[in-house]
Design a protein around this motif. Structure first.
Motif, PDB file in Angstrom:
ATOM      1  N   CYS A  24      36.179  52.001  35.401  1.00 47.48           N
ATOM      2  CA  CYS A  24      37.550  51.915  34.878  1.00 47.48           C
ATOM      3  C   CYS A  24      38.573  52.181  35.972  1.00 47.48           C
ATOM      4  O   CYS A  24      39.608  51.516  36.041  1.00 47.48           O
ATOM      5  N   LYS A  25      38.277  53.133  36.835  1.00 47.23           N
ATOM      6  CA  LYS A  25      39.196  53.456  37.924  1.00 47.23           C
ATOM      7  C   LYS A  25      39.342  52.264  38.886  1.00 47.23           C
ATOM      8  O   LYS A  25      40.448  51.907  39.296  1.00 47.23           O
ATOM      9  N   GLU A  26      38.227  51.639  39.229  1.00 50.52           N
ATOM     10  CA  GLU A  26      38.274  50.475  40.120  1.00 50.52           C
ATOM     11  C   GLU A  26      38.949  49.291  39.432  1.00 50.52           C
ATOM     12  O   GLU A  26      39.631  48.509  40.080  1.00 50.52           O
ATOM     13  N   LEU A  27      38.771  49.178  38.147  1.00 50.86           N
ATOM     14  CA  LEU A  27      39.423  48.115  37.393  1.00 50.86           C
ATOM     15  C   LEU A  27      40.939  48.290  37.417  1.00 50.86           C
ATOM     16  O   LEU A  27      41.686  47.320  37.578  1.00 50.86           O
ATOM     17  N   GLU A  28      41.400  49.516  37.305  1.00 50.47           N
ATOM     18  CA  GLU A  28      42.837  49.788  37.383  1.00 50.47           C
ATOM     19  C   GLU A  28      43.397  49.409  38.751  1.00 50.47           C
ATOM     20  O   GLU A  28      44.492  48.859  38.858  1.00 50.47           O
ATOM     21  N   LYS A  29      42.642  49.684  39.804  1.00 47.67           N
ATOM     22  CA  LYS A  29      43.063  49.290  41.157  1.00 47.67           C
ATOM     23  C   LYS A  29      43.152  47.768  41.261  1.00 47.67           C
ATOM     24  O   LYS A  29      44.078  47.230  41.855  1.00 47.67           O
ATOM     25  N   ALA A  30      42.170  47.097  40.689  1.00 49.57           N
ATOM     26  CA  ALA A  30      42.131  45.635  40.749  1.00 49.57           C
ATOM     27  C   ALA A  30      43.329  45.022  40.040  1.00 49.57           C
ATOM     28  O   ALA A  30      43.916  44.047  40.524  1.00 49.57           O
ATOM     29  N   ILE A  31      43.713  45.597  38.924  1.00 49.20           N
ATOM     30  CA  ILE A  31      44.850  45.078  38.158  1.00 49.20           C
ATOM     31  C   ILE A  31      46.121  45.098  39.000  1.00 49.20           C
ATOM     32  O   ILE A  31      46.944  44.187  38.932  1.00 49.20           O
ATOM     33  N   LYS A  32      46.266  46.119  39.811  1.00 49.04           N
ATOM     34  CA  LYS A  32      47.447  46.231  40.670  1.00 49.04           C
ATOM     35  C   LYS A  32      47.423  45.227  41.823  1.00 49.04           C
ATOM     36  O   LYS A  32      48.467  44.836  42.323  1.00 49.04           O
ATOM     37  N   ALA A  33      46.232  44.819  42.240  1.00 48.92           N
ATOM     38  CA  ALA A  33      46.104  43.974  43.430  1.00 48.92           C
ATOM     39  C   ALA A  33      46.040  42.477  43.122  1.00 48.92           C
ATOM     40  O   ALA A  33      46.387  41.669  43.977  1.00 48.92           O
ATOM     41  N   LEU A  34      45.599  42.116  41.918  1.00 50.35           N
ATOM     42  CA  LEU A  34      45.379  40.704  41.618  1.00 50.35           C
ATOM     43  C   LEU A  34      46.632  40.024  41.079  1.00 50.35           C
ATOM     44  O   LEU A  34      47.491  40.658  40.476  1.00 50.35           O
ATOM     45  N   LEU A  35      46.681  38.738  41.274  1.00 52.43           N
ATOM     46  CA  LEU A  35      47.772  37.918  40.761  1.00 52.43           C
ATOM     47  C   LEU A  35      47.542  37.631  39.270  1.00 52.43           C
ATOM     48  O   LEU A  35      46.414  37.744  38.786  1.00 52.43           O
ATOM     49  N   PRO A  36      48.592  37.243  38.556  1.00 51.85           N
ATOM     50  CA  PRO A  36      48.444  37.009  37.103  1.00 51.85           C
ATOM     51  C   PRO A  36      47.332  36.029  36.723  1.00 51.85           C
ATOM     52  O   PRO A  36      46.576  36.276  35.784  1.00 51.85           O
ATOM     53  N   TYR A  37      47.221  34.902  37.433  1.00 51.29           N
ATOM     54  CA  TYR A  37      46.174  33.947  37.068  1.00 51.29           C
ATOM     55  C   TYR A  37      44.780  34.498  37.393  1.00 51.29           C
ATOM     56  O   TYR A  37      43.798  34.151  36.739  1.00 51.29           O
ATOM     57  N   GLU A  38      44.693  35.377  38.387  1.00 47.90           N
ATOM     58  CA  GLU A  38      43.413  36.006  38.707  1.00 47.90           C
ATOM     59  C   GLU A  38      43.033  37.018  37.626  1.00 47.90           C
ATOM     60  O   GLU A  38      41.849  37.213  37.355  1.00 47.90           O
ATOM     61  N   MET A  39      44.036  37.620  37.006  1.00 51.81           N
ATOM     62  CA  MET A  39      43.758  38.552  35.919  1.00 51.81           C
ATOM     63  C   MET A  39      43.086  37.831  34.750  1.00 51.81           C
ATOM     64  O   MET A  39      42.203  38.384  34.107  1.00 51.81           O
ATOM     65  N   GLU A  40      43.509  36.619  34.494  1.00 51.99           N
ATOM     66  CA  GLU A  40      42.875  35.832  33.428  1.00 51.99           C
ATOM     67  C   GLU A  40      41.407  35.562  33.772  1.00 51.99           C
ATOM     68  O   GLU A  40      40.525  35.680  32.916  1.00 51.99           O
ATOM     69  N   GLN A  41      41.145  35.232  35.022  1.00 51.72           N
ATOM     70  CA  GLN A  41      39.764  35.013  35.470  1.00 51.72           C
ATOM     71  C   GLN A  41      38.958  36.307  35.363  1.00 51.72           C
ATOM     72  O   GLN A  41      37.790  36.282  34.970  1.00 51.72           O
ATOM     73  N   LEU A  42      39.595  37.414  35.713  1.00 55.42           N
ATOM     74  CA  LEU A  42      38.913  38.701  35.643  1.00 55.42           C
ATOM     75  C   LEU A  42      38.572  39.055  34.200  1.00 55.42           C
ATOM     76  O   LEU A  42      37.481  39.555  33.926  1.00 55.42           O
ATOM     77  N   ARG A  43      39.477  38.785  33.267  1.00 51.43           N
ATOM     78  CA  ARG A  43      39.208  39.032  31.840  1.00 51.43           C
ATOM     79  C   ARG A  43      37.968  38.263  31.387  1.00 51.43           C
ATOM     80  O   ARG A  43      37.092  38.815  30.729  1.00 51.43           O
ATOM     81  N   GLU A  44      37.916  36.992  31.735  1.00 52.45           N
ATOM     82  CA  GLU A  44      36.763  36.163  31.359  1.00 52.45           C
ATOM     83  C   GLU A  44      35.480  36.699  31.974  1.00 52.45           C
ATOM     84  O   GLU A  44      34.447  36.784  31.316  1.00 52.45           O
TER      85      GLU A  44
END
Length: 65
Positions: A24-44
Motif C-alpha cells: 500500500c505504501k509503494e502504491l501511494e508513491k506510484a500514484i504521485k509519480a504516474l500520469l493520469p492515463y498510467e493510473m488507469e493502466q495501473l488500476r487494470e
C-alpha cells in the motif's frame, strides 16, 4: 520515458506484494509519480494482480479514491 516508470512501478509492487502494508505504501508513491492515463493502466493491472491475493484487495481502495 513514462512507460519505463510504469514498468518500474509494476516491478516494485510485485516485489513487495508479500507485505500488504508495504504494498500500500509503494502504491501511494506510484500514484504521485504516474500520469493520469498510467493510473488507469495501473488500476487494470492491480485488478488482475490481486485476483489470487485477497490480502492486497484493501489496497485497491487507494487507487479508486
Amino acid at each position: 520515458m513514462s512507460k519505463i516508470m510504469f514498468d518500474y512501478t509494476k516491478s516494485v509492487l510485485e516485489r513487495v506484494s508479500f507485505d500488504p502494508m508495504l504494498f500500500c505504501k509503494e502504491l501511494e508513491k506510484a500514484i504521485k509519480a504516474l500520469l493520469p492515463y498510467e493510473m488507469e493502466q495501473l488500476r487494470e493491472w492491480l485488478l488482475n494482480f490481486t485476483i489470487g491475493k485477497p490480502e492486497l484487495k484493501q489496497c485497491l481502495l487507494i487507487v479508486n479514491s
